[in-house]
Design an enzyme around this catalytic site. Structure first.
Site, mmCIF file in Angstrom:
data_model
loop_
_atom_site.group_PDB
_atom_site.id
_atom_site.type_symbol
_atom_site.label_atom_id
_atom_site.label_comp_id
_atom_site.label_asym_id
_atom_site.label_seq_id
_atom_site.Cartn_x
_atom_site.Cartn_y
_atom_site.Cartn_z
ATOM 1 N N LYS A 45 0.811 -1.109 0.092
ATOM 2 C CA LYS A 45 -0.095 0.095 -0.085
ATOM 3 C C LYS A 45 0.859 1.358 -0.048
ATOM 4 O O LYS A 45 0.801 2.433 0.701
ATOM 5 C CB LYS A 45 -1.056 -0.177 1.053
ATOM 6 N N ASP A 59 -5.431 -3.415 -1.988
ATOM 7 C CA ASP A 59 -7.066 -3.491 -1.915
ATOM 8 C C ASP A 59 -7.310 -4.051 -3.330
ATOM 9 O O ASP A 59 -8.156 -4.904 -3.613
ATOM 10 C CB ASP A 59 -7.576 -2.120 -1.698
#
Length: 330
Positions: free
Chosen positions: A169, A202
């Site tokens: 991330k 994600d």
């Protein structure tokens, strides 16, 4: 050969007994040294684990572990995390394969998660900033990131895998995940024969549930690796079919990653497949490849036939009957 066996909590004793029976049937020569650890042992003794356990794992270098329970929000820390940190088993290896006869939404899933196992938020560095604010520290080091990336590429080479993808991330956590990603890219440059890529966590979750066959080897920091490991197990039928190994320089701890299932403990309902497949990983790593393949084929055959399967996949057989069916296939 001697190895430590930790049955653990709940259904752990039942599935550990399955391994003991199969080990005898395979005639591997492995002698188990059984030690107790977990919430049940803590409740009866006040200790997390039986005395001598850590020393014996260190001496033998190999252990097979059943599920252990951990209190949520309070109480003692996870025994899994404790053991991983005690022996610096820095790589958690989780192969995920489709198994014929197991109900799932996908076919032909064949991927491997390589999870960094020693740092990130799981380092457990957290404290109360004030009475209403808790603070947790995400620790990412270049050393650990390089070590796990290199492990992933070396594993891909040895196993004939074609692609390694880093999970991160870094678009938000530019320092911590940024360091992990940049270190991965440096290591990837040393393996031009293996395709490399990266994906934001994600986006990865969306891609996995859309088409998991687009991935081969996934390498991730500790927290992301934990989450996607369970997600990927769900793609092939659940945690009951998810073996794993925690690998360090001198010690490897093989374990079923599912929970202790106290609601069915002692009822002869548990599916021992995950622990049996973890045991098969142990056999392969110690040169008993033929026995490992026989065991895997026997388990897969029993599951595919569906006659002697456990209730988690729609069957009516108990742990003992399932184990006996596998022994007969052997």
């Amino acid at each position: 050969m001697k190895a430590v066996l930790i049955p653990g909590d709940g259904i752990g004793k039942e599935i550990a007994e399955s391994v003991i029976e199969i080990n005898e049937a395979l005639n591997t020569g492995i002698e188990w040294e059984v030690f107790q650890a977990g919430a049940e042992y803590h409740s009866s003794s006040g200790d997390l684990m039986e005395k001598g356990l850590l020393e014996r794992i260190n001496e033998l270098g190999v252990a097979l572990k059943g599920p252990t329970a951990t209190p949520i929000g309070s109480g003692f820390r996870s025994i899994n995390v404790y053991l991983r940190q005690a022996f610096s088993t820095y790589a958690n290896l989780r192969p995920v394969h489709s198994i014929a006869g197991v109900p799932s939404r996908y076919e032909n899933v064949d991927l491997v998660i390589v999870r960094e196992n020693t740092e990130d938020l799981y380092k457990g560095i957290e404290y109360m900033y004030d009475s209403r604010t808790a603070h947790g520290i995400k620790l990412i080091s270049e050393e650990a990131s390089e070590r796990i990336a290199r492990f992933a590429f070396e594993y891909a080479l040895k196993q004939g895998r074609k692609k390694v993808t880093a999970v991160h991330k870094a678009n938000i956590m530019k320092l911590t995940d940024g360091l992990f990603l940049n270190t991965f890219r440096k290591v990837a440059a040393e393996y031009p024969m293996i395709e490399s890529s990266d994906v934001i966590i994600d986006a990865l979750c969306m891609k996995l549930v859309t088409d998991p066959t687009q991935f081969d080897v996934l390498v991730a920091p500790n927290l992301y690796g934990d989450i996607i490991s369970d997600l990927c197990a769900g793609l092939v039928g659940g945690l009951g079919f998810a073996p794993s190994a925690n690998i360090g320089e001198n010690v490897t701890i093989y374990e079923a990653v599912h929970g202790s299932a106290p609601d069915i403990a002692g009822q002869d309902k548990a599916n021992p497949t995950a622990l049996l497949l973890s045991y098969a990983m142990l056999l392969k790593d110690h040169g008993m490849i033929d026995q490992a393949k026989k065991l895997e084929q026997a388990v897969y055959s029993v599951v595919e036939e569906g006659i002697y399967t456990t209730c988690d996949i729609g069957g009516t057989a108990g742990t003992k009957v399932f184990t006996q069916a596998v022994k007969e296939k052997l």
